[in-house]
Write a protein that holds these residues in place. Structure first.
Motif, mmCIF file in Angstrom:
data_model
loop_
_atom_site.group_PDB
_atom_site.id
_atom_site.type_symbol
_atom_site.label_atom_id
_atom_site.label_comp_id
_atom_site.label_asym_id
_atom_site.label_seq_id
_atom_site.Cartn_x
_atom_site.Cartn_y
_atom_site.Cartn_z
ATOM 1 N N ASN A 146 0.725 -1.252 0.201
ATOM 2 C CA ASN A 146 0.065 -0.224 -0.003
ATOM 3 C C ASN A 146 0.903 1.275 0.081
ATOM 4 O O ASN A 146 0.757 2.120 -0.674
ATOM 5 N N GLY A 147 1.856 1.251 1.049
ATOM 6 C CA GLY A 147 2.939 2.312 1.043
ATOM 7 C C GLY A 147 3.675 2.725 -0.321
ATOM 8 O O GLY A 147 3.885 3.794 -0.662
ATOM 9 N N LEU A 148 4.160 1.547 -0.970
ATOM 10 C CA LEU A 148 5.116 1.631 -1.896
ATOM 11 C C LEU A 148 4.231 2.193 -3.271
ATOM 12 O O LEU A 148 4.790 2.868 -4.261
ATOM 13 N N SER A 149 3.066 1.475 -3.782
ATOM 14 C CA SER A 149 2.695 1.840 -4.883
ATOM 15 C C SER A 149 1.072 2.299 -4.675
ATOM 16 O O SER A 149 0.497 2.431 -5.626
ATOM 17 N N GLY A 150 0.527 2.260 -3.544
ATOM 18 C CA GLY A 150 -0.785 2.767 -3.471
ATOM 19 C C GLY A 150 -1.761 1.429 -3.501
ATOM 20 O O GLY A 150 -3.118 1.776 -3.545
ATOM 21 N N ASP A 151 -1.354 0.273 -3.728
ATOM 22 C CA ASP A 151 -2.075 -0.955 -4.040
ATOM 23 C C ASP A 151 -2.622 -1.536 -2.610
ATOM 24 O O ASP A 151 -1.721 -1.962 -1.772
ATOM 25 N N ASN A 152 -4.022 -1.211 -2.411
ATOM 26 C CA ASN A 152 -4.507 -1.723 -1.125
ATOM 27 C C ASN A 152 -5.041 -3.180 -1.308
ATOM 28 O O ASN A 152 -5.973 -3.530 -0.306
ATOM 29 N N THR A 153 -5.063 -3.921 -2.466
ATOM 30 C CA THR A 153 -5.513 -4.899 -2.517
ATOM 31 C C THR A 153 -5.434 -6.065 -1.619
ATOM 32 O O THR A 153 -6.416 -6.525 -0.943
ATOM 33 N N LEU A 154 -4.307 -6.373 -1.164
ATOM 34 C CA LEU A 154 -4.044 -7.358 0.014
ATOM 35 C C LEU A 154 -4.588 -6.944 1.099
ATOM 36 O O LEU A 154 -5.107 -7.850 2.015
ATOM 37 N N LEU A 155 -4.453 -5.610 1.653
ATOM 38 C CA LEU A 155 -5.034 -4.849 2.677
ATOM 39 C C LEU A 155 -6.661 -5.146 2.753
ATOM 40 O O LEU A 155 -7.355 -5.305 3.835
ATOM 41 N N SER A 156 -7.111 -4.908 1.598
ATOM 42 C CA SER A 156 -8.289 -5.228 1.530
ATOM 43 C C SER A 156 -9.080 -6.682 1.962
ATOM 44 O O SER A 156 -9.981 -6.721 2.470
ATOM 45 N N ILE A 157 -8.257 -7.445 1.261
ATOM 46 C CA ILE A 157 -8.525 -8.926 1.472
ATOM 47 C C ILE A 157 -8.529 -9.186 3.049
ATOM 48 O O ILE A 157 -9.390 -9.998 3.685
ATOM 49 N N LYS A 158 -7.466 -8.783 3.579
ATOM 50 C CA LYS A 158 -7.178 -9.090 4.843
ATOM 51 C C LYS A 158 -8.279 -8.225 5.836
ATOM 52 O O LYS A 158 -8.758 -9.021 6.840
ATOM 53 N N SER A 159 -8.769 -7.241 5.346
ATOM 54 C CA SER A 159 -9.832 -6.555 6.009
ATOM 55 C C SER A 159 -11.116 -7.454 5.932
ATOM 56 O O SER A 159 -11.827 -7.462 7.145
ATOM 57 N N ALA A 160 -11.284 -8.064 4.902
ATOM 58 C CA ALA A 160 -12.505 -8.604 4.788
ATOM 59 C C ALA A 160 -12.413 -10.048 5.803
ATOM 60 O O ALA A 160 -13.413 -10.346 6.704
ATOM 61 N N MET A 161 -11.162 -10.315 5.888
ATOM 62 C CA MET A 161 -10.949 -11.527 6.816
ATOM 63 C C MET A 161 -11.143 -11.206 8.125
ATOM 64 O O MET A 161 -11.600 -11.893 9.223
ATOM 65 N N ASP A 162 -10.419 -9.896 8.533
ATOM 66 C CA ASP A 162 -10.652 -9.296 9.983
ATOM 67 C C ASP A 162 -11.819 -9.053 10.375
ATOM 68 O O ASP A 162 -12.408 -9.187 11.547
ATOM 69 N N GLY A 163 -12.676 -8.525 9.540
ATOM 70 C CA GLY A 163 -14.113 -7.854 9.592
ATOM 71 C C GLY A 163 -14.913 -9.343 10.104
ATOM 72 O O GLY A 163 -15.468 -9.469 11.098
ATOM 73 N N LEU A 164 -14.685 -10.467 9.249
ATOM 74 C CA LEU A 164 -15.470 -11.766 9.544
ATOM 75 C C LEU A 164 -14.976 -12.428 11.053
ATOM 76 O O LEU A 164 -15.672 -12.744 11.813
ATOM 77 N N ALA A 165 -13.663 -12.301 11.305
ATOM 78 C CA ALA A 165 -13.194 -12.755 12.498
ATOM 79 C C ALA A 165 -13.566 -11.832 13.633
ATOM 80 O O ALA A 165 -13.982 -12.353 14.778
ATOM 81 N N SER A 166 -13.837 -10.517 13.457
ATOM 82 C CA SER A 166 -14.391 -9.741 14.533
ATOM 83 C C SER A 166 -15.695 -10.119 14.903
ATOM 84 O O SER A 166 -16.188 -9.896 16.042
ATOM 85 N N ILE A 167 -16.270 -10.509 13.979
ATOM 86 C CA ILE A 167 -17.744 -11.105 14.171
ATOM 87 C C ILE A 167 -17.884 -12.105 15.227
ATOM 88 O O ILE A 167 -18.687 -11.998 16.429
ATOM 89 N N ALA A 168 -16.889 -13.183 15.061
ATOM 90 C CA ALA A 168 -17.007 -14.346 15.784
ATOM 91 C C ALA A 168 -16.371 -13.688 17.383
ATOM 92 O O ALA A 168 -16.736 -14.153 18.522
#
Length: 258
Positions: A146-168
């Motif tokens: 994200n910092g090097l190229s502005g690409d937040n794709t990987l963090l977006s996937i992680k965000s989805a995972m973290d959001g689902l984990a937050s539910i549990a």
């Protein structure tokens, strides 16, 4: 249109926001997931949680393969990027095992859990969520991307995972899980900003061999994480993290010798 308007109003702010956009997405999903978890109170069936994890595992594996393709774009003298990436991840993995990175991270997590176990569900939920969301290759690699190229794709996937984990997690521990956004902002945001300063010193970050090699090795690590999520294998992902530092180092050495 909105991006252009923000740029006209405050260009410097846009640059910082873009470089840390994945972190803010992560913060939003954790807050939303924590709120849903408190409402659901643990009523999400186990089989549905398994399906969600498998779907995220497939997507993570695909993303890892895509990132690893960056190795094919590098050619330094007689060395192909694939060969350099292989050397980096093998030596990095050996160093990681020698330093027992995976075991040390687990020990830190166990110590913190033991230390705060008697502090109530709020503290326990905060510690458990913070460790889960911040300790791992996706947080590090995604923030650097994200910092090097502005690409937040990987963090977006992680965000989805973290959001689902937050539910549990929040359905068990309560609102303390939501406060894990504080270490997320400090850790991921800090890494992204640091990487953005590094990118400013590179002529073409998107095509720079060091960046491509680091992204490629990171992709291999993310592929391993996807395999773990799918329960196809049980890889010591953290052991390979030194490979992320060795990739640009090997690149610099080869360029210096050439």
């Amino acid at each position: 249109m909105l991006t252009t308007l923000i740029w006209l109003i405050h260009p410097a702010t846009l640059g910082v926001f873009v470089k840390t956009s994945g972190t803010w997405i992560n913060v939003a999903t954790v807050l939303i997931g924590s709120g849903l978890g408190i409402v659901l109170k643990g009523n999400l069936p186990t089989r549905m949680q398994r399906i969600i994890t498998q779907a995220l595992g497939l997507l993570t594996l695909f993303l890892g393969v895509t990132m690893a393709g960056s190795l094919l774009k590098v050619k330094l003298g007689i060395f192909d990027g694939v060969i350099i990436g292989l050397i980096a991840i093998v030596i990095g993995g050996l160093l990681g095992e020698w330093w027992r990175i995976d075991a040390r991270l687990r020990a830190i997590g166990d110590a913190l859990k033991h230390r705060f176990q008697g502090g109530g569900s709020f503290t326990e939920g905060f510690v458990a969520a913070s460790l889960l969301f911040c300790v791992g290759p996706m947080a590090m690699i995604g923030s650097l991307n994200n910092g090097l190229s502005g690409d937040n794709t990987l963090l977006s996937i992680k965000s989805a995972m973290d959001g689902l984990a937050s539910i549990a997690l929040s359905s068990s521990y309560g609102i303390g899980v939501a406060f894990s956004i504080l270490p997320i902002v400090v850790y991921q945001g800090g890494l992204s900003i640091a990487a953005s300063f590094l990118a400013q010193s590179l002529s073409e970050p998107a095509t720079n061999p060091s960046v491509l090699l680091t992204s490629g090795v990171g992709g291999l690590i993310v592929m391993g994480l996807g395999l773990n999520l799918l329960e196809v294998a049980e890889l010591s992902i953290a052991a390979f993290l030194p490979g992320l530092l060795l990739a640009p180092l090997l690149c610099a050495i080869i360029e210096w010798l050439a």
